[in-house]
Scaffold this motif. Structure first.
Motif, PDB file in Angstrom:
ATOM      1  N   ASP A  20       0.813  -1.211   0.000  1.00  0.00           N
ATOM      2  CA  ASP A  20       0.000   0.000   0.000  1.00  0.00           C
ATOM      3  C   ASP A  20       0.852   1.269   0.000  1.00  0.00           C
ATOM      4  O   ASP A  20       0.775   2.059  -0.917  1.00  0.00           O
ATOM      5  CB  ASP A  20      -0.955   0.035   1.180  1.00  0.00           C
ATOM      6  N   VAL A  37       0.116  17.050   2.463  1.00  0.00           N
ATOM      7  CA  VAL A  37       0.738  17.068   1.138  1.00  0.00           C
ATOM      8  C   VAL A  37       2.101  16.393   1.193  1.00  0.00           C
ATOM      9  O   VAL A  37       2.451  15.568   0.352  1.00  0.00           O
ATOM     10  CB  VAL A  37       0.871  18.521   0.616  1.00  0.00           C
ATOM     11  N   PHE A  41       2.579  13.017  -0.886  1.00  0.00           N
ATOM     12  CA  PHE A  41       3.221  13.242  -2.183  1.00  0.00           C
ATOM     13  C   PHE A  41       4.735  13.378  -2.145  1.00  0.00           C
ATOM     14  O   PHE A  41       5.329  13.925  -3.072  1.00  0.00           O
ATOM     15  CB  PHE A  41       2.628  14.479  -2.860  1.00  0.00           C
ATOM     16  N   SER A  42       5.391  12.929  -1.088  1.00  0.00           N
ATOM     17  CA  SER A  42       6.852  12.849  -1.162  1.00  0.00           C
ATOM     18  C   SER A  42       7.310  11.669  -0.331  1.00  0.00           C
ATOM     19  O   SER A  42       6.591  11.190   0.548  1.00  0.00           O
ATOM     20  CB  SER A  42       7.515  14.154  -0.712  1.00  0.00           C
ATOM     21  N   ARG A  43       8.498  11.181  -0.660  1.00  0.00           N
ATOM     22  CA  ARG A  43       8.967   9.935  -0.049  1.00  0.00           C
ATOM     23  C   ARG A  43      10.449  10.032   0.304  1.00  0.00           C
ATOM     24  O   ARG A  43      11.220  10.670  -0.416  1.00  0.00           O
ATOM     25  CB  ARG A  43       8.821   8.777  -1.049  1.00  0.00           C
ATOM     26  N   ASP A  44      10.824   9.302   1.385  1.00  0.00           N
ATOM     27  CA  ASP A  44      12.252   9.090   1.645  1.00  0.00           C
ATOM     28  C   ASP A  44      12.834   8.153   0.592  1.00  0.00           C
ATOM     29  O   ASP A  44      13.974   8.298   0.190  1.00  0.00           O
ATOM     30  CB  ASP A  44      12.458   8.475   3.035  1.00  0.00           C
ATOM     31  N   ASN A  45      12.021   7.173   0.163  1.00  0.00           N
ATOM     32  CA  ASN A  45      12.416   6.237  -0.896  1.00  0.00           C
ATOM     33  C   ASN A  45      13.788   5.628  -0.633  1.00  0.00           C
ATOM     34  O   ASN A  45      14.681   5.699  -1.489  1.00  0.00           O
ATOM     35  CB  ASN A  45      12.401   6.975  -2.246  1.00  0.00           C
TER      36      ASN A  45
ATOM     37  N   ARG B 250      13.525  15.820  -0.810  1.00  0.00           N
ATOM     38  CA  ARG B 250      12.600  14.699  -0.744  1.00  0.00           C
ATOM     39  C   ARG B 250      11.690  14.813  -1.963  1.00  0.00           C
ATOM     40  O   ARG B 250      11.122  15.878  -2.216  1.00  0.00           O
ATOM     41  CB  ARG B 250      11.787  14.848   0.549  1.00  0.00           C
ATOM     42  N   LEU B 251      11.549  13.732  -2.723  1.00  0.00           N
ATOM     43  CA  LEU B 251      10.898  13.821  -4.031  1.00  0.00           C
ATOM     44  C   LEU B 251       9.554  13.103  -4.053  1.00  0.00           C
ATOM     45  O   LEU B 251       9.329  12.183  -3.279  1.00  0.00           O
ATOM     46  CB  LEU B 251      11.798  13.177  -5.100  1.00  0.00           C
ATOM     47  N   PRO B 252       8.689  13.491  -4.982  1.00  0.00           N
ATOM     48  CA  PRO B 252       7.433  12.758  -5.182  1.00  0.00           C
ATOM     49  C   PRO B 252       7.652  11.524  -6.059  1.00  0.00           C
ATOM     50  O   PRO B 252       7.049  11.378  -7.117  1.00  0.00           O
ATOM     51  CB  PRO B 252       6.523  13.787  -5.873  1.00  0.00           C
ATOM     52  N   ILE B 253       8.542  10.651  -5.604  1.00  0.00           N
ATOM     53  CA  ILE B 253       8.948   9.498  -6.415  1.00  0.00           C
ATOM     54  C   ILE B 253       9.179   8.285  -5.517  1.00  0.00           C
ATOM     55  O   ILE B 253       9.740   8.407  -4.434  1.00  0.00           O
ATOM     56  CB  ILE B 253      10.250   9.820  -7.188  1.00  0.00           C
ATOM     57  N   GLU B 254       8.725   7.123  -5.978  1.00  0.00           N
ATOM     58  CA  GLU B 254       9.129   5.851  -5.382  1.00  0.00           C
ATOM     59  C   GLU B 254       9.861   5.037  -6.448  1.00  0.00           C
ATOM     60  O   GLU B 254       9.474   5.058  -7.612  1.00  0.00           O
ATOM     61  CB  GLU B 254       7.902   5.044  -4.912  1.00  0.00           C
ATOM     62  N   PHE B 343       3.924  10.200  -8.828  1.00  0.00           N
ATOM     63  CA  PHE B 343       2.603   9.917  -8.271  1.00  0.00           C
ATOM     64  C   PHE B 343       1.463  10.196  -9.245  1.00  0.00           C
ATOM     65  O   PHE B 343       0.312   9.927  -8.943  1.00  0.00           O
ATOM     66  CB  PHE B 343       2.386  10.717  -6.982  1.00  0.00           C
ATOM     67  N   PHE B 399       1.975  18.658  -7.164  1.00  0.00           N
ATOM     68  CA  PHE B 399       1.021  17.989  -6.281  1.00  0.00           C
ATOM     69  C   PHE B 399       0.492  18.941  -5.218  1.00  0.00           C
ATOM     70  O   PHE B 399      -0.657  18.864  -4.804  1.00  0.00           O
ATOM     71  CB  PHE B 399       1.664  16.755  -5.648  1.00  0.00           C
ATOM     72  N   GLU B 400       1.354  19.857  -4.774  1.00  0.00           N
ATOM     73  CA  GLU B 400       0.910  20.860  -3.810  1.00  0.00           C
ATOM     74  C   GLU B 400      -0.092  21.819  -4.433  1.00  0.00           C
ATOM     75  O   GLU B 400      -1.020  22.276  -3.780  1.00  0.00           O
ATOM     76  CB  GLU B 400       2.117  21.673  -3.298  1.00  0.00           C
ATOM     77  N   PRO B 412      -3.140   9.011  -6.689  1.00  0.00           N
ATOM     78  CA  PRO B 412      -1.744   9.273  -6.327  1.00  0.00           C
ATOM     79  C   PRO B 412      -0.962   8.102  -5.743  1.00  0.00           C
ATOM     80  O   PRO B 412      -0.159   8.300  -4.857  1.00  0.00           O
ATOM     81  CB  PRO B 412      -1.886  10.384  -5.290  1.00  0.00           C
ATOM     82  N   MET B 413      -1.198   6.877  -6.163  1.00  0.00           N
ATOM     83  CA  MET B 413      -0.396   5.775  -5.642  1.00  0.00           C
ATOM     84  C   MET B 413       0.432   5.149  -6.764  1.00  0.00           C
ATOM     85  O   MET B 413      -0.134   4.604  -7.722  1.00  0.00           O
ATOM     86  CB  MET B 413      -1.293   4.710  -5.003  1.00  0.00           C
ATOM     87  N   PRO B 414       1.747   5.224  -6.662  1.00  0.00           N
ATOM     88  CA  PRO B 414       2.601   4.773  -7.763  1.00  0.00           C
ATOM     89  C   PRO B 414       2.332   3.327  -8.176  1.00  0.00           C
ATOM     90  O   PRO B 414       2.454   2.980  -9.348  1.00  0.00           O
ATOM     91  CB  PRO B 414       4.016   4.904  -7.199  1.00  0.00           C
TER      92      PRO B 414
END
Lengths: 85, 417
Positions: A20, A37, A41-45, B250-254, B343, B399-400, B412-414
């Motif tokens: 999830d 937000v 919409f951001s991750r440590d990844n 910190r990025l909007p990326i996985e 996302f 996204f903001e 918004p779920m990769p």
């Protein structure tokens, strides 16, 4: 293929589970818009251990949290959701 | 040396023993105008266009391992611009137009083959969506043709279009200008072309830190020492989060993974790129004769470059149902690439909060087709400090502000893309 030890069903193939989100991205109703937000919409990844929310979708359908290494897929510390310290 | 029929003939007479190396192997200089982190297709095209279009010649491309060893060599080589959103039309069509002139532009045969990219429709709703997508493409000046089932059957005789097929085919939408290219050649060709314009391509050079003073980047720390720079561009899709973390971003990326696999080579049997609207399986045949297959992403964050077998099984089952003649083929290899999942499924080409540091990434599993367009737009941003109009929507903060570009409309779920 990862073997995920479901706290309710024991070790099961990861094809039974769905990812999830990282635990860091779980949002709460009382969060400020900025925190919402950021969490959504951001991750440590990280490359390495990551605390994550999964679901045993094609098994007992329970939500679980676990720590999974994103480079080696080693899984530790699996708990029913809500049982996090 | 310029490659030509004559140079090939000359080298052939000498037994092909005298080809010069395609690009230099320079040591890093103390300072560059622009450093590109990442020697994949996007980084190399960026460096090439910086030198060729914007006249920025003091450019270095830093590659952690070797040129073409990352995602540029791990994709299924499909090139197309059949999207639905106007922002993605502009981006991918700019890229496709550059593909069409690429081999001449860089004097390197990238074997770009416009064999057509076909999306199959399996139901009434599929056909409705394909018709809408085709209309949207044509409204933006991109070629698209809706095909009936009979037309599809004539185009791909081996496709099972019978009424008892597991995935009945009702028709399709073809972009005839779509196709495939030789992915390694893209990396090697742009590396050579950039090198000829004076760009330093520095391999086995991992960036381990960023020097930031007063909110401005002044250079990078690497496994081969400190290197100064006025501007730094990140183009490391797959590892974007790790490199951005060096600058505390910190990025909007996985980072997820996508698998692909190829069969033993056989004689020509499929001369179109086959994709489908309802399934997640794509089939093409390489110029070597291998059948190239891809399927679903594995749908969880991972850097392992090692996927699960049930994903392969699903893609293979779908491919066999579509083209039963594939059943006798043996699979030779399977592999996985680390995909930079954003996302909303769309990429980023933008400045970062650190002055002088720019970011290109989030290409999900569709970065290869965008290689020259991405470089064109990122070079513009790095040279001028402001976004090209086509790149302007691809902001990191969208996204903001609510300006997402969610092509499939799945939220918004990769892992849902």
């Amino acid at each position: 293929m990862m073997l995920i030890p479901c706290p309710h069903c024991g070790p099961r193939a990861h094809a039974e589970f769905t990812f999830d989100r990282p635990v860091e991205a779980i949002t709460r109703p009382d969060e400020t818009p900025d925190a919402l937000v950021r969490n959504l919409f951001s991750r440590d990844n990280p490359r390495g251990p990551s605390r994550e929310l999964w679901r045993h979708t094609y098994g007992c359908r329970s939500w679980i949290t676990l720590t999974r290494d994103t480079a080696t897929h080693a899984i530790t510390d699996v708990r029913p959701v809500g049982a996090d310290a | 040396m310029k490659y030509s029929a004559l140079s090939l003939l000359r080298a052939g007479l000498g037994g092909h023993k005298d080809w010069p190396r395609a690009w230099r192997d320079p040591d890093p200089k103390p300072h560059y105008d622009v450093i590109i982190i990442g020697g994949g297709g996007h980084g190399l095209t960026t460096a090439f266009y910086l030198a060729a279009v914007h006249g920025v010649r003091k450019v270095a491309v830093l590659e952690r391992s070797w040129i073409g060893g990352g995602n540029t060599g791990r994709n299924t080589t499909i090139v197309r611009s059949n999207y639905r959103l106007p922002q993605l039309h502009a981006l991918m069509e700019l890229s496709l137009k550059r593909w069409e002139g690429m081999s001449d532009e860089i004097n390197y045969n990238v074997m770009f083959s416009q064999r057509g990219a076909l999306f199959l429709g399996h139901s009434d709703s599929d056909m409705l969506q394909l018709a809408q997508k085709g209309d949207a493409m044509r409204a933006d000046g991109i070629d698209a043709d809706l095909m009936t089932r009979d037309q599809v059957a004539r185009l791909i005789p081996l496709l099972d279009v019978s009424s008892t097929a597991r995935y009945p085919v009702q028709g399709g939408l073809i972009q005839r200008r779509g196709g495939t290219a030789r992915h390694d050649a893209v990396a090697w060709g742009y590396a050579r072309a950039a090198d000829r314009l004076g760009v330093d391509i520095i391999q086995n050079c991992e960036v381990t830190g960023m020097d930031i003073t007063g909110g401005r980047i002044t250079g990078v720390q690497t496994s081969r020492g400190a290197i100064g720079a006025d501007r730094v561009g990140i183009a490391v899709a797959g590892n974007s989060g790790r490199v951005a973390a060096l600058a505390d971003l910190r990025l909007p990326i996985e980072s997820h993974l996508l698998q692909a696999f190829v069969s033993e080579p056989v004689k020509p049997m499929i001369d179109t790129v086959i994709m489908t609207q309802s399934l997640h399986c794509y089939i093409s045949q390489s110029d070597k004769g291998e059948i190239v297959l891809g399927g679903d992403p594995d749908a969880y964050p991972t850097y392992s470059q090692r996927g699960a077998p049930h994903i392969i099984e699903k893609a293979a089952a779908e491919a066999l149902a579509l083209v039963p003649a594939l059943s006798r083929l043996r699979m030779l290899r399977s592999w996985a690439g680390t995909t930079d999942m954003s996302f909303d499924g769309s990429p980023f080409i933008d400045a970062t909060p650190v002055e002088g540091l720019y970011f290109n990434g989030g290409w999900c599993y569709g970065g290869f087709k965008a290689t020259p367009g991405s470089g064109w737009l990122f070079a513009h941003l790095l040279a001028r400090g402001e976004s090209h109009p086509v790149a302007a929507p691809f902001r990191l903060d969208r996204f903001e502000t609510g300006h997402t570009m969610d092509e499939p409309g799945v939220g918004p779920m990769p892992q849902n893309r």
